[in-house]
Design a protein around this motif. Structure first.
Motif, mmCIF file in Angstrom:
data_model
loop_
_atom_site.group_PDB
_atom_site.id
_atom_site.type_symbol
_atom_site.label_atom_id
_atom_site.label_comp_id
_atom_site.label_asym_id
_atom_site.label_seq_id
_atom_site.Cartn_x
_atom_site.Cartn_y
_atom_site.Cartn_z
ATOM 1 N N ALA A 140 -8.092 -0.598 0.230
ATOM 2 C CA ALA A 140 -7.242 -1.006 -0.890
ATOM 3 C C ALA A 140 -8.031 -1.030 -2.191
ATOM 4 O O ALA A 140 -7.515 -0.659 -3.257
ATOM 5 C CB ALA A 140 -6.636 -2.380 -0.603
ATOM 6 N N ALA A 156 -1.986 -5.092 -3.051
ATOM 7 C CA ALA A 156 -2.291 -4.758 -1.659
ATOM 8 C C ALA A 156 -3.688 -5.241 -1.279
ATOM 9 O O ALA A 156 -3.909 -5.743 -0.164
ATOM 10 C CB ALA A 156 -2.172 -3.251 -1.444
ATOM 11 N N TYR A 188 0.836 -1.202 0.000
ATOM 12 C CA TYR A 188 0.000 0.000 0.000
ATOM 13 C C TYR A 188 0.872 1.254 0.000
ATOM 14 O O TYR A 188 0.568 2.237 -0.678
ATOM 15 C CB TYR A 188 -0.930 0.004 1.212
#
Length: 480
Positions: free
Chosen positions: A342, A448, A275
């Protein structure tokens, strides 16, 4: 009456933590848009002025987990005052810096303030009722995320109205007052982990972080195949291996590897790495995209101030999502919020890949990024806090922040290489470079999101913020 006093004390403690973490986060991004101004004012080169960012990054990466661990041992409130004091001192040095060398030293001192993140999370866990920990951690996370965005927004107006040195004067005053308030307001840590600092592990940790982040940050300038870059990366691998061995064998580890192997910890750290690679790249290259002169055939030719205003939807999204995250945890687990954050990032990056020709498209994509960051920051912090022993909160959250920073450095280097690989004759990047860069960000964001699905739900940890300690890691109450 006593409970009313305690609630008032907790409110004051929260305000102190919010001010400290918010201004440190702001200083991370406040300087980036004005590097050319600093370069001109201090009569230095472009390569040298980038050390204003690199030195800050390296210093924060080293001191964040170390001071987080010291705080777990000797008292989080003490180390909070030290960290805030160092941040204020660094701002003072930066504000009066007569040369680029002094400014770089000032940024190294400021980096010590990075410990305010893990220390703040630890203080919240120690002082707040279990039912309030999630919302308080989420609120601090929202302020951290919004602080980074606010730096991009405010840099232009402050420099335009005053000059770049006020980017340090203003935080110096606020952080200095916050340090004084922390000394008088924040209670002494009721939970401490006895032990001592393993200086061998500390030196090895510092060594591999510098050896890794330095070539990543300077790879484009030095050349990715240069002896310096290859040699430092090899050294980082050796020092990392040595650090892991030292920590595993140590009877008093700086960072306990058993804690780092907990499913809720290593999976969250993996998401933080991926991330961070996506998030920091958006911070770095979306303002650059909108500031690109229209002669390039794309971009908006925006000024620093205009670029900051275009980032405003991102800032609002971060703050709103972060504030809502803690309140939503009773219905949606931290894992669900992390995966949702995400997913927002995937959607935003994909949108930027195919739709970046108008300002409203940039605004919508920025808002989605902000919502994703707000949810992700809050949920990652809560997952770490909820899955480690109370006496390890500082060092565990410090390492999570570090891993996110490492991911950001790697992601920014990769995307920068993609964007600048084939410049136009006038030296500006091609639109295809940005398009491919946004596509890379989409891939990182998707990775992610997939990793977030592997994170344990954390509902049990959410219900009980005092999980059983890792074996052989006792925690003892501190004397008042």
């Amino acid at each position: 009456m006593t409970e009313t006093v305690r609630r008032g004390s907790r409110r004051l403690t929260f305000l102190v933590l919010a001010a400290g973490t918010g201004f440190f986060a702001m200083l991370q991004s406040l300087i980036t848009p004005v590097l050319p101004t600093i370069q001109h004012d201090l009569h230095t080169s472009q390569n040298t002025v980038t050390w204003v960012l690199t030195a800050y990054l390296l210093s924060a990466s080293i001191f964040t987990p170390i001071l987080g661990r010291v705080g777990d041992m000797v008292g989080k409130e003490r180390m909070l005052v030290v960290s805030l004091g160092a941040l204020a001192l660094g701002c003072l040095l930066a504000a009066v810096a007569p040369s680029i060398g002094v400014l770089i030293v000032a940024r190294i001192v400021q980096g010590v303030g990075g410990a305010v993140f893990p220390l703040s999370f630890g203080i919240i866990r120690d002082e707040f009722p279990a039912a309030r920990v999630s919302s308080a951690v989420a609120a601090i996370s929202a302020i951290v995320a919004a602080g980074g965005g606010l730096g991009v927004v405010l840099a232009g107006p402050i420099v335009g109205a005053l000059d770049y040195r006020w980017l340090f004067w203003i935080p110096m005053v606020v952080v200095g007052l916050t340090a004084v308030a922390a000394y008088f307001v924040v209670p002494q840590s009721p939970v401490r982990t006895p032990g001592r600092i393993d200086w061998r592990a500390t030196l090895l940790l510092s060594g591999w972080l510098v050896a890794l982040l330095l070539p990543i940050s300077k790879g484009a300038a030095w050349g990715w195949t240069s002896a310096r870059v290859v040699g430092l990366l090899a050294l980082a691998a050796v020092l990392l291996s040595g650090w892991l061995v030292a920590e595993i064998r140590s009877s008093n580890p700086l960072i306990d590897m058993r804690m780092m192997r907990l499913p809720g910890v290593w999976t969250t750290n993996l998401v933080a790495l991926l991330y961070g690679a996506s998030m920091f790249s958006v911070y770095a290259f979306l303002p650059q995209f909108v500031q690109t002169p229209t002669v390039a055939g794309y971009g908006f030719g925006a000024s620093v101030t205009q670029a900051g205003l275009l980032m405003l939807p991102m800032l609002v999204g971060m703050f709103v999502a972060g504030l809502l995250a803690g309140r939503l945890e009773s219905r949606f687990s931290a894992k669900a919020q992390l995966a949702t954050g995400a997913a927002f990032n995937v959607l935003a990056s994909a949108m930027l890949t195919v739709a970046h020709d108008t300002r409203w498209e940039i605004g919508v994509a920025g808002a989605l990024v902000g919502l994703g960051i707000g949810l992700a920051f809050a949920s990652m912090a809560n997952l770490i806090v909820g899955n480690v022993p109370a006496g390890q909160t500082g060092v565990a959250t410090g390492m999570n922040a570090n891993i996110r920073t490492i991911g950001g450095a790697v992601g920014a280097a990769v995307v920068s290489g993609v964007i600048t690989a084939h410049p136009q004759a006038n030296g500006l990047p091609r639109e295809a470079g940005f398009t491919l860069g946004f596509l890379v960000l989409t891939g990182l964001a998707l990775a992610a999101a997939v990793a977030a699905l592997a994170v344990p739900s954390g509902r049990r940890a959410s219900a009980d913020r005092r999980p059983a300690p890792v074996p052989e890691l006792a925690t003892v109450p501190a004397g008042r």
